[in-house]
Design a protein around this motif. Structure first.
Motif, short mmCIF file in Angstrom:
data_model
loop_
_atom_site.label_atom_id
_atom_site.label_comp_id
_atom_site.label_asym_id
_atom_site.label_seq_id
_atom_site.Cartn_x
_atom_site.Cartn_y
_atom_site.Cartn_z
N MET A 119 10.35 5.46 -37.83
CA MET A 119 10.78 4.24 -37.14
C MET A 119 12.30 4.20 -37.07
O MET A 119 12.99 4.62 -38.01
CB MET A 119 10.26 3.00 -37.88
CG MET A 119 8.75 2.90 -37.90
SD MET A 119 8.15 1.57 -38.97
CE MET A 119 8.91 0.13 -38.20
N ILE A 172 8.60 -3.63 -33.38
CA ILE A 172 8.51 -2.58 -34.39
C ILE A 172 9.84 -1.85 -34.52
O ILE A 172 10.28 -1.50 -35.63
CB ILE A 172 7.38 -1.59 -34.03
CG1 ILE A 172 6.01 -2.26 -34.22
CG2 ILE A 172 7.47 -0.33 -34.87
CD1 ILE A 172 4.85 -1.43 -33.72
N GLU A 173 10.49 -1.63 -33.38
CA GLU A 173 11.76 -0.91 -33.37
C GLU A 173 12.95 -1.81 -33.67
O GLU A 173 14.11 -1.41 -33.50
CB GLU A 173 11.94 -0.23 -32.02
CG GLU A 173 10.90 0.85 -31.75
CD GLU A 173 11.17 1.62 -30.48
OE1 GLU A 173 11.73 1.03 -29.53
OE2 GLU A 173 10.81 2.81 -30.43
N SER A 174 12.66 -3.04 -34.15
CA SER A 174 13.69 -4.01 -34.51
C SER A 174 14.57 -4.42 -33.34
O SER A 174 15.68 -4.93 -33.53
CB SER A 174 14.59 -3.45 -35.64
OG SER A 174 13.81 -3.12 -36.76
N LEU A 220 3.40 -2.62 -39.06
CA LEU A 220 4.63 -2.05 -38.52
C LEU A 220 5.49 -3.12 -37.86
O LEU A 220 6.73 -3.08 -37.96
CB LEU A 220 4.29 -0.95 -37.50
CG LEU A 220 3.61 0.31 -38.03
CD1 LEU A 220 3.27 1.25 -36.87
CD2 LEU A 220 4.50 1.02 -39.05
N LEU A 264 11.64 3.44 -43.45
CA LEU A 264 11.63 3.49 -41.99
C LEU A 264 11.75 4.93 -41.50
O LEU A 264 11.05 5.34 -40.57
CB LEU A 264 12.78 2.65 -41.42
CG LEU A 264 12.73 1.14 -41.65
CD1 LEU A 264 13.92 0.47 -40.97
CD2 LEU A 264 11.44 0.54 -41.12
N GLY A 309 9.19 -3.93 -39.12
CA GLY A 309 10.30 -3.62 -38.23
C GLY A 309 11.37 -4.68 -38.16
O GLY A 309 12.50 -4.40 -37.75
N SER A 310 11.04 -5.90 -38.56
CA SER A 310 12.04 -6.97 -38.48
C SER A 310 12.30 -7.59 -39.85
O SER A 310 12.63 -8.76 -39.96
CB SER A 310 11.57 -8.05 -37.51
OG SER A 310 10.31 -8.56 -37.91
N ARG A 364 2.45 6.21 -33.91
CA ARG A 364 3.88 6.19 -34.19
C ARG A 364 4.65 7.19 -33.33
O ARG A 364 5.69 7.73 -33.72
CB ARG A 364 4.16 6.40 -35.69
CG ARG A 364 3.53 5.34 -36.56
CD ARG A 364 4.24 5.20 -37.89
NE ARG A 364 4.11 6.36 -38.75
CZ ARG A 364 3.05 6.60 -39.54
NH1 ARG A 364 2.05 5.72 -39.56
NH2 ARG A 364 3.02 7.67 -40.31
#
Length: 620
Positions: free
Chosen positions: A614, A428-430, A589, A609, A593-594, A396
């Motif tokens: 995240m 993962i970070e959208s 993850l 998050l 993330g989404s 992470r």
């Protein structure tokens, strides 16, 4: 005109326009390769059906073959296949092959052209199907072609020697030695030719290298004639500038050397000593240069293990990745400085940990260590940076991971795995749009990788394009639903189940999820995929009963339980499950993330998050 290469890495090119990406689909290239091996006689339809669909019925495999031939013609916009009765063969007026060029040169005894046409072992690193009969046929053809290539090299070497061209003869003998490195007969020829050319140090070095290779590869004592040659060449000759001809007689005895003594003045002796010293220094530099060049080219045995490892790694199944680890390790044992093998090993470790096939906390630290070792050996290679990026994602450390992925892509923009794994980080970070774009690039760079196509289709579905995801799955997996990779890869099947369900195709969704469970038994990810389909169908009671069968000891259990509750709309239970998650594997993850829309902007989601380090979802 199309050009098909099967000697070495399989490829299809055109001398005019780029070959359409659809023609690079693995099964299509595989059929062209098999027809290439069949030559002018072709291959019967029955054999092709058995080779390509060994577990299918006759009717089904016949239909599949017809569809495959049609797909090849459609994707190329031309017809490279001639059908004659029950046989298929390539049309030489449409498609040229390196194997055809090689075979014609061998038949006409044009040995130089044959050697030039040989680009490597037949279908090296390319896996066609699970058929044992096909493997046997390819192996026998591979051995036959290799023997013809080696015979051509020997004829070239002896022909050059007969003309007095010692340098060219040595070059051909060296090529032959690389093709058959364990042959003592060929090793002796190389040693003797080097010695007769005055390259004594190089001759001794080749002999020592041969002995080391035999001991490591075969675990037997090398041919004793090699040691006799080394002993003879290592002797300090009397003051003479001539090097005697070295030939082993039929009785395997080394002939005694007799050199007459020469009377010289002290000045002459000093001059001779200086000359010998200069010659020795020049020879040492030449030998060093040759050794340095040979260090860059890994030994044939190490290279073979490395390619086998790549082939096994490409399956991305548990068995394939375990096998890849073994082969990469063997390559490193033979060549401790083999950077590519370290990079391959790092990639195998990260996928074993990512997929949950092996404990993540054991695999990812190994991946980090081997990736850093590969970078220390050669910092210009892209794969170890991609492996490091995935390992940092597991830790992470997302900013560091992104830098590693961008470094990998900068070193090799055409490396598809870096784009695929970078896309996973973006998911993962959208950053879903960026994730789709990266995986799209990966899918175009490697149209033969079903795993990459799987990732791209999954991300399309996550972006809301369920129809596009379905079309992509039908394109890359629908044409070969019985392929070994589809049958053995459970996560492809779980992802396909989600896409089918999103498109209301529940029968297919249930079938895909159940096939995944048959591979992984009670793994939470497979069970959750099946329960999610029932939840999508509105059958929550059945979804509960299905999820009750899950393996509660699996490290993915708590997280998948959270998503199960999310699927049936019980947010409180979902967050209680997420609070119990001790380890957050990358696939979880990615799903988390989404999931902002599924959580309906619940503040507990954003708190989770933040706790995991995240970033909050970006507005699209």
């Amino acid at each position: 005109m199309l050009q098909l290469k099967v000697l070495g890495s399989l490829s299809l090119q055109s001398d005019t326009d780029p070959v359409p990406s659809g023609a690079h689909q693995k099964r299509r290239l595989g059929l062209l390769a098999l027809l290439c091996i069949g030559g002018t006689r072709g291959v019967s339809r029955e054999r092709l059906q058995t080779y390509l669909w060994p577990e299918s019925s006759s009717d089904r495999s016949r239909h599949a073959l017809d569809q495959l031939v049609y797909a090849i013609r459609r994707s190329l916009g031309t017809n490279p296949i001639i059908s004659e009765g029950r046989d298929l063969r390539l049309d030489p007026s449409v498609i040229e092959t390196d194997l055809g060029t090689f075979a014609e040169a061998i038949e006409d005894q044009r040995w130089g052209e044959a050697a030039a046409a040989y680009g490597g072992r037949l279908l090296d690193g390319f896996y066609v199907s699970d058929s044992r009969e096909l493997e046997t046929w390819i192996d026998s053809e591979r051995e036959r072609i290799d023997n013809e290539y080696q015979s051509a090299l020997e004829k070239l070497a002896r022909g050059a020697a007969a003309k007095g061209d010692r340098a060219t003869a040595i070059n051909w003998w060296r090529k032959l030695s690389a093709a058959d490195p364990l042959s003592s007969r060929i090793a002796i020829e190389v040693i003797q030719n080097l010695a007769e050319a005055g390259e004594v140090a190089a001759a001794i070095q080749h002999a020592r290298s041969y002995q080391d290779l035999v001991r490591k590869e075969l675990e037997v004592a090398p041919d004793p004639r090699i040691e006799k040659l080394i002993s003879m060449l290592s002797r300090t000759p009397p003051e003479s500038a001539e090097v005697p001809e070295l030939r082993l007689n039929s009785g395997l005895e080394v002939p005694q050397l007799s050199v007459p003594a020469i009377r010289r003045s002290r000045f002459q002796r000093r001059a001779a000593a200086i000359a010998i010293l200069v010659i020795g220094l020049v020879a040492s530099v030449a030998v060093f240069q040759r050794l340095r060049a040979s260090d860059v080219k890994e030994s044939l045995a190490a290279r073979n293990h490395y390619l086998r490892g790549l082939n096994a790694w490409n399956s991305r199944s548990k068995e394939g990745l375990d096998t890849a680890v073994v082969y990469f390790r063997r390559a490193i044992e033979l060549e401790p400085g083999y950077g590519e093998a370290y990079g391959g090993l790092a990639n195998a470790y990260v996928l074993l940990g990512y997929s949950g096939y092996r404990p993540a906390d054991a695999m990812f630290p190994k991946a980090r260590a081997t990736a850093l070792r590969a970078i220390a050996i050669d910092s210009t290679m892209a794969p170890p940076y991609a492996a490091l990026g995935l390992e940092l994602t597991w830790e992470r450390k997302f900013d560091e991971a992104e830098r590693a992925f961008l470094k990998s892509i900068a070193l090799d923009p055409q490396y598809p795995t870096a784009h695929q794994w970078y896309g996973m980080l973006l998911k993962i970070e959208s950053r879903i749009d960026e994730a789709v774009e990266q995986t799209r690039m990966a899918s175009e760079l490697d149209p033969l990788s079903l795993q990459i196509q799987n990732t791209y289709a999954t991300f399309l579905n996550a972006s809301g394009d369920a129809v596009g995801a379905l079309k992509h799955y039908e394109k890359v997996a629908g044409e070969e639903p019985d392929s070994a990779w589809v049958r053995r890869n459970p996560w492809l099947l779980t992802n396909m189940a989600a896409v089918y369900a999103a498109n209301g195709m529940f029968d297919k969704a249930l079938d895909a999820a159940n096939r995944s469970i048959r591979i992984t038994s009670r793994h939470p990810r497979s069970i959750a995929a099946l329960s999610a389909v029932y939840a999508k169908m509105g059958k929550r009671d059945i979804a509960r009963k299905v999820f009750a069968q899950v393996d509660t000891t699996n490290e993915h259990y708590a997280a998948e339980r959270g998503f199960f509750y999310l699927d049936i709309g019980e947010l409180d239970s979902a967050f209680r499950s997420f609070d119990r998650v001790e380890q957050w594997p990358i696939p979880i993850l990615i799903s988390l993330g989404s999931s902002s829309q599924r959580f309906h902007n619940d503040p507990r989601y954003f708190a989770l998050l933040k706790r995991l380090g995240m970033p909050l979802p970006r507005k699209r």
